[in-house]
Design a protein around this motif. Structure first.
Motif, mmCIF file in Angstrom:
data_model
loop_
_atom_site.group_PDB
_atom_site.id
_atom_site.type_symbol
_atom_site.label_atom_id
_atom_site.label_comp_id
_atom_site.label_asym_id
_atom_site.label_seq_id
_atom_site.Cartn_x
_atom_site.Cartn_y
_atom_site.Cartn_z
ATOM 1 N N ILE A 225 0.813 -1.126 -0.035
ATOM 2 C CA ILE A 225 -0.069 0.038 -0.013
ATOM 3 C C ILE A 225 0.895 0.962 0.009
ATOM 4 C CG2 ILE A 225 -1.692 1.352 1.127
ATOM 5 C CD1 ILE A 225 -2.651 -1.249 0.002
ATOM 6 N N GLN A 226 1.887 1.251 0.746
ATOM 7 C CA GLN A 226 2.635 2.453 0.854
ATOM 8 C C GLN A 226 3.517 2.643 -0.464
ATOM 9 O OE1 GLN A 226 5.246 2.020 4.425
ATOM 10 N NE2 GLN A 226 3.409 2.129 5.907
ATOM 11 N N SER A 227 4.102 1.702 -1.271
ATOM 12 C CA SER A 227 4.681 1.809 -2.476
ATOM 13 C C SER A 227 3.642 2.259 -3.485
ATOM 14 C CB SER A 227 5.099 0.469 -2.958
ATOM 15 O OG SER A 227 4.098 -0.372 -3.332
ATOM 16 N N LEU A 228 2.371 1.942 -3.453
ATOM 17 C CA LEU A 228 1.365 2.625 -4.278
ATOM 18 C C LEU A 228 1.230 3.965 -3.969
ATOM 19 C CD1 LEU A 228 -1.641 -0.299 -4.188
ATOM 20 C CD2 LEU A 228 -0.095 0.827 -6.186
ATOM 21 N N GLY A 229 1.270 4.657 -2.850
ATOM 22 C CA GLY A 229 0.888 5.775 -2.420
ATOM 23 C C GLY A 229 2.141 6.468 -2.813
ATOM 24 N N ARG A 230 3.191 6.108 -2.804
ATOM 25 C CA ARG A 230 4.351 6.826 -3.095
ATOM 26 C C ARG A 230 4.510 7.402 -4.826
ATOM 27 N NH1 ARG A 230 7.569 2.741 -0.414
ATOM 28 N NH2 ARG A 230 7.980 3.154 1.741
ATOM 29 N N CYS A 231 3.776 6.547 -5.645
ATOM 30 C CA CYS A 231 4.004 6.945 -6.867
ATOM 31 C C CYS A 231 2.762 7.088 -7.751
ATOM 32 C CB CYS A 231 4.378 5.572 -7.553
ATOM 33 S SG CYS A 231 3.125 4.234 -7.773
ATOM 34 N N ALA A 232 1.621 7.012 -7.049
ATOM 35 C CA ALA A 232 0.387 7.419 -7.798
ATOM 36 C C ALA A 232 0.484 8.751 -8.432
ATOM 37 C CB ALA A 232 -0.916 6.603 -7.158
ATOM 38 N N SER A 233 0.037 8.923 -9.598
ATOM 39 C CA SER A 233 -0.013 10.355 -9.998
ATOM 40 C C SER A 233 -1.359 10.856 -9.998
ATOM 41 C CB SER A 233 0.573 10.195 -11.747
ATOM 42 O OG SER A 233 -0.394 9.595 -12.208
ATOM 43 N N CYS A 234 -2.410 10.047 -9.785
ATOM 44 C CA CYS A 234 -3.657 10.512 -9.688
ATOM 45 C C CYS A 234 -4.478 9.446 -8.326
ATOM 46 C CB CYS A 234 -4.360 10.726 -11.010
ATOM 47 S SG CYS A 234 -4.486 9.408 -11.797
ATOM 48 N N PRO A 235 -5.152 9.967 -7.775
ATOM 49 C CA PRO A 235 -5.705 9.106 -6.836
ATOM 50 C C PRO A 235 -6.224 7.727 -7.209
ATOM 51 C CG PRO A 235 -6.470 11.415 -6.384
ATOM 52 C CD PRO A 235 -5.710 11.328 -7.929
ATOM 53 N N LEU A 236 -6.116 6.727 -6.452
ATOM 54 C CA LEU A 236 -6.455 5.454 -6.825
ATOM 55 C C LEU A 236 -7.788 5.271 -6.265
ATOM 56 C CD1 LEU A 236 -3.498 2.843 -6.434
ATOM 57 C CD2 LEU A 236 -4.617 3.923 -8.353
ATOM 58 N N LYS A 237 -8.793 4.749 -6.797
ATOM 59 C CA LYS A 237 -10.227 4.681 -5.973
ATOM 60 C C LYS A 237 -10.312 3.297 -5.360
ATOM 61 C CE LYS A 237 -11.469 8.018 -8.866
ATOM 62 N NZ LYS A 237 -10.287 8.729 -9.363
ATOM 63 N N THR A 238 -11.182 3.346 -4.329
ATOM 64 C CA THR A 238 -11.427 2.304 -3.502
ATOM 65 C C THR A 238 -12.858 2.696 -2.830
ATOM 66 O OG1 THR A 238 -10.637 0.830 -1.501
ATOM 67 C CG2 THR A 238 -10.307 3.496 -1.184
ATOM 68 N N HIS A 239 -13.578 1.422 -2.483
ATOM 69 C CA HIS A 239 -14.628 1.472 -1.851
ATOM 70 C C HIS A 239 -14.534 1.297 -0.145
ATOM 71 C CE1 HIS A 239 -17.331 1.500 -4.984
ATOM 72 N NE2 HIS A 239 -16.894 0.414 -5.604
ATOM 73 N N LEU A 240 -15.357 1.635 0.597
ATOM 74 C CA LEU A 240 -15.540 1.178 1.812
ATOM 75 C C LEU A 240 -15.422 -0.153 2.366
ATOM 76 C CD1 LEU A 240 -17.741 4.022 3.412
ATOM 77 C CD2 LEU A 240 -15.382 4.369 3.322
ATOM 78 N N ALA A 241 -14.646 -0.427 3.423
ATOM 79 C CA ALA A 241 -14.599 -1.667 3.720
ATOM 80 C C ALA A 241 -15.958 -2.365 3.705
ATOM 81 C CB ALA A 241 -13.926 -2.239 5.271
ATOM 82 N N GLY A 242 -16.095 -3.681 3.393
ATOM 83 C CA GLY A 242 -17.452 -4.214 3.413
ATOM 84 C C GLY A 242 -18.415 -4.053 2.295
ATOM 85 N N CYS A 243 -17.896 -3.214 1.259
ATOM 86 C CA CYS A 243 -18.762 -2.639 0.422
ATOM 87 C C CYS A 243 -18.835 -3.982 -0.669
ATOM 88 C CB CYS A 243 -18.364 -1.649 -0.594
ATOM 89 S SG CYS A 243 -19.091 -1.053 -1.914
ATOM 90 N N PRO A 244 -20.040 -4.042 -1.287
ATOM 91 C CA PRO A 244 -20.383 -5.669 -2.083
ATOM 92 C C PRO A 244 -19.828 -5.399 -3.304
ATOM 93 C CG PRO A 244 -22.392 -4.508 -1.807
ATOM 94 C CD PRO A 244 -21.421 -3.640 -0.956
ATOM 95 N N SER A 245 -19.480 -4.082 -3.858
ATOM 96 C CA SER A 245 -19.046 -4.158 -5.197
ATOM 97 C C SER A 245 -17.519 -3.685 -5.345
ATOM 98 C CB SER A 245 -19.864 -2.923 -5.895
ATOM 99 O OG SER A 245 -19.946 -1.776 -5.161
ATOM 100 N N VAL A 246 -17.053 -3.681 -6.434
ATOM 101 C CA VAL A 246 -15.432 -3.682 -6.559
ATOM 102 C C VAL A 246 -15.370 -2.498 -7.794
ATOM 103 C CG1 VAL A 246 -13.421 -4.785 -7.257
ATOM 104 C CG2 VAL A 246 -15.238 -6.245 -6.055
ATOM 105 N N CYS A 247 -14.386 -1.812 -7.350
ATOM 106 C CA CYS A 247 -14.202 -0.693 -8.678
ATOM 107 C C CYS A 247 -12.943 -1.017 -9.309
ATOM 108 C CB CYS A 247 -13.914 0.820 -7.853
ATOM 109 S SG CYS A 247 -12.501 0.932 -7.001
ATOM 110 N N ARG A 248 -12.678 -0.283 -10.398
ATOM 111 C CA ARG A 248 -11.626 -0.667 -11.233
ATOM 112 C C ARG A 248 -10.224 -1.088 -10.721
ATOM 113 N NH1 ARG A 248 -7.816 2.227 -13.029
ATOM 114 N NH2 ARG A 248 -6.593 1.536 -14.770
ATOM 115 N N ALA B 263 7.992 5.549 -13.216
ATOM 116 C CA ALA B 263 8.970 5.819 -12.408
ATOM 117 C C ALA B 263 9.241 4.890 -11.391
ATOM 118 C CB ALA B 263 9.426 7.062 -12.135
ATOM 119 N N GLN B 264 8.119 4.622 -10.683
ATOM 120 C CA GLN B 264 8.040 3.921 -9.438
ATOM 121 C C GLN B 264 7.204 2.226 -9.695
ATOM 122 O OE1 GLN B 264 8.948 4.798 -6.636
ATOM 123 N NE2 GLN B 264 9.691 6.589 -7.390
ATOM 124 N N ARG B 265 7.326 2.090 -10.843
ATOM 125 C CA ARG B 265 6.657 0.622 -11.160
ATOM 126 C C ARG B 265 7.439 -0.605 -10.754
ATOM 127 N NH1 ARG B 265 4.112 -2.088 -16.264
ATOM 128 N NH2 ARG B 265 5.033 -4.241 -16.092
#
Length: 189
Positions: free
Chosen positions: A82-105, A136-138
């Motif tokens: 998770i921290q490695s993702l946070g260091r490099c993402a150039s735009c915010p990654l999406k996520t649902h709240l814990a327990g949500c029955p659907s899944v985003c891209r 750069a962070q791949r």
């Protein structure tokens, strides 16, 4: 319905929607998928909202699913990912709240990446890495994801694969550009 992943992509409708919803719910109820998806959701929420309760929820999930010290090893590997993702993402990654029955891209990409790395599916892993990280962070993201994937697999938690053609058909699947300027508002992702 030609694919069991159609409802994840948002194409389930009519009479097949109930069946597809059940299939997705069963997929998300698997312990390996819960460790990745709910771990990702809870850890991300903890970082964004500075919420110890969300991090505790994540730790409880790992402690209740994995025995002993191994739970801490897997929990730490998730944190590194998770921290490695946070260091490099150039735009915010999406996520649902814990327990949500659907899944985003982006959640599908996280699940797909860990699953692909567990079975050495380089085509699927490359698609997910392109969607989740800047060039750069791949490598940093890949190493952290691989450590997490191998740790889960070694502990008997192997995800079901998401084939590369399914990942390639996900909407908004363009690779993330390299970040060239500082974000206006600091975010984890």
């Amino acid at each position: 319905m030609n694919s069991r992943y159609d409802s994840i992509r948002g194409h389930a409708s009519g009479a097949d929607a109930g069946t597809e919803t059940t299939r997705v719910a069963n997929y998300l109820a698997r312990p390996a998928e819960q460790l990745v998806l709910e771990g990702y959701r809870s850890w991300t929420a903890a970082c964004i909202w500075h919420s110890p309760a969300e991090l505790d929820r994540c730790r409880e999930l790992y402690d209740s699913t994995i025995d002993g010290r191994a739970a801490r090893v897997a929990f730490d590997a998730l944190g590194d990912f998770i921290q490695s993702l946070g260091r490099c993402a150039s735009c915010p990654l999406k996520t649902h709240l814990a327990g949500c029955p659907s899944v985003c891209r982006d959640e599908v990409m996280v699940l797909g990446l860990i699953a692909a790395l567990q079975i050495d599916d380089s085509a699927a892993a490359d698609l997910c890495l392109d969607a989740l990280s800047c060039p750069a962070q791949r490598q940093r993201v890949e190493i952290a994801a691989l450590n997490f994937a191998i740790t889960l697999r070694a502990l008997g938690h192997t995800l079901l694969p998401i084939p590369a053609p399914v990942i390639a058909q996900m909407p908004n699947g363009e690779p993330r550009p390299a970040q060239t300027t500082a974000p206006l508002h600091p975010t984890l992702h």
